[in-house]
Scaffold this motif. Structure first.
Motif: not given
Ligand SMILES: [Zn+2]
Ligand SMILES: [Zn+2]
Length: 377
Positions: A94, A96, A99, A191, A209
């Motif tokens: 994802h 974020h 990551h 998320h 996550d």
């Molecule tokens: Zn995350």
């Protein structure tokens, strides 16, 4: 299963930092776990980001650590015996920063292709003329809901976002997609709207996550969709299918189904695989039930707090969370979490909007049956 399988190829710290591990799946495919440092504030410390290098027909990497970690991760790969040039592609769990922060650096020095969900490719872009009036239009769409002050973002985030905007992405679609001979992705929004789980040959599931041991991943908010509605057209038209607690719970149920189809899955989370000198093995069914229970309990507690009369999200957060979690930016994360639950409680008609920013209890409690009725899509 994890403990018997894991071979530590580089010792690290008690929370996993600087460790390297090898996992040999029954089919012979190997997964190298390379955790990179990731530290925010003590109270909300997730532990390092576990990036996974999958060595099957086509070597690929899942996630790249936080901004500034790209070169370090490449060195860790080399120490584990894999050169960056061997990488076919990188797939993101994802978008974020802990990551995809090291992604650009790795792409620059390896020319590996990048695969990510279609929504990621849309949200990392800048839309100076299409941005709604009340957002920071000098930042990409992924940041339009950000609560950090502009001075902070200009100093800490702009460089990362400008690099990210230069990436070329091979888009992964919704549902279930094949990205390698025995590699499949599942879209598991909630998320984050672009979250993916990666299934390696029916033997291992890399969950990002979406499912973590010890800590409960925070859900996004349906309200975030309003700002990016135009950007995500025409594929995504409904907030609750990609943002917020309802989307998150549906995704958990989707993962539960995968767990039922492939028994004995090795579940690999992006944080806390190893913590306090201890391996955290995830039993997918059990952990998902715990996470759903956790959100049911939180909703119940919010209704209890509202029994004494309407309150703002901040007041609910102050009553619900422990003091240390409310320090500094913690209060905003706590408030966000409450707002996400209040969206679900509004959908179940257990909460009504009181004034501009408050919530009141209607006296009903339908939320639990709403949560139970949500179905994996
Ligand atoms: Zn995350
Ligand atoms: Zn993370």
């Amino acid at each position: 299963m994890l403990q018997e399988m894991v071979e530590v190829i580089q010792e690290g710290e008690e929370n996993g930092n600087n460790m390297a591990i090898r996992l040999k799946l029954p089919s012979g495919v190997e997964i190298i776990g390379l955790p990179t440092e990731n530290f925010y504030v003590k109270e909300w410390d997730l532990g390092p980001t576990w990036n996974y290098l999958v060595l099957g027909d086509q070597p690929f990497l899942v996630d790249t650590g936080k901004f500034g970690m790209g070169q370090k991760l490449l060195k860790m790969m080399e120490s584990a015996g894999v050169s960056g040039n061997e990488l076919e592609f990188i797939v993101l769990s994802h978008g974020h920063e802990d990551h995809d922060g090291g992604l650009f650096e790795i792409v620059e020095s390896t020319r590996a292709k990048v695969k990510a969900h279609r929504i990621y490719d849309r949200l990392i872009r800048f839309y100076p003329t299409e941005a709604p009036a009340d957002v920071n239009k000098n930042f990409p769409a992924s940041c339009w809901h950000c609560f950090m002050p502009e001075s902070f973002s200009n100093q800490h985030c702009l460089g990362y976002h400008q690099e990210r905007n230069r990436l070329k992405i091979e888009q992964i679609g919704d549902g279930h997609c094949k990205i390698g001979k025995t590699i499949h992705t599942y879209h598991v929004p909630g998320h984050s709207p672009d979250a993916l789980a990666i299934l390696v040959g029916g033997e291992a599931l890399i969950v990002g996550d979406t499912v973590l041991p010890q800590i409960t991943p925070f859900p996004s908010r349906e309200a975030f969709f309003d700002q990016v509605r135009e950007i995500l057209k025409p594929q995504n038209t409904q907030a609750q299918s990609i943002y917020g607690l309802r989307a998150y719970i549906r995704s958990l149920k989707k993962l539960e189904q995968i767990g039922r189809r492939f028994t004995d899955l090795l579940v690999l989370p992006a944080h806390r695989l190893f913590h306090n000198n201890h391996w955290n093995e995830i039993n997918l069914q059990l952990r998902i039930n715990e996470l759903i229970e956790h959100h049911i309990d939180r909703c119940a507690d919010i209704l209890k707090i509202l029994k004494q009369g309407p309150k703002t999200a901040r007041q609910i957060a102050a009553a619900h969370f422990e003091e240390p979690l409310l320090k500094g930016f913690g209060i905003m994360m706590a408030e966000n979490e409450i707002l996400s639950h209040c969206e679900l409680l509004s959908a179940s008609k257990d909460v009504f909007l009181a004034g501009d920013t408050g919530f009141g209890a209607t006296g009903s409690s339908h939320f639990e049956s709403l949560i139970q009725s949500l179905e994996a899509e």
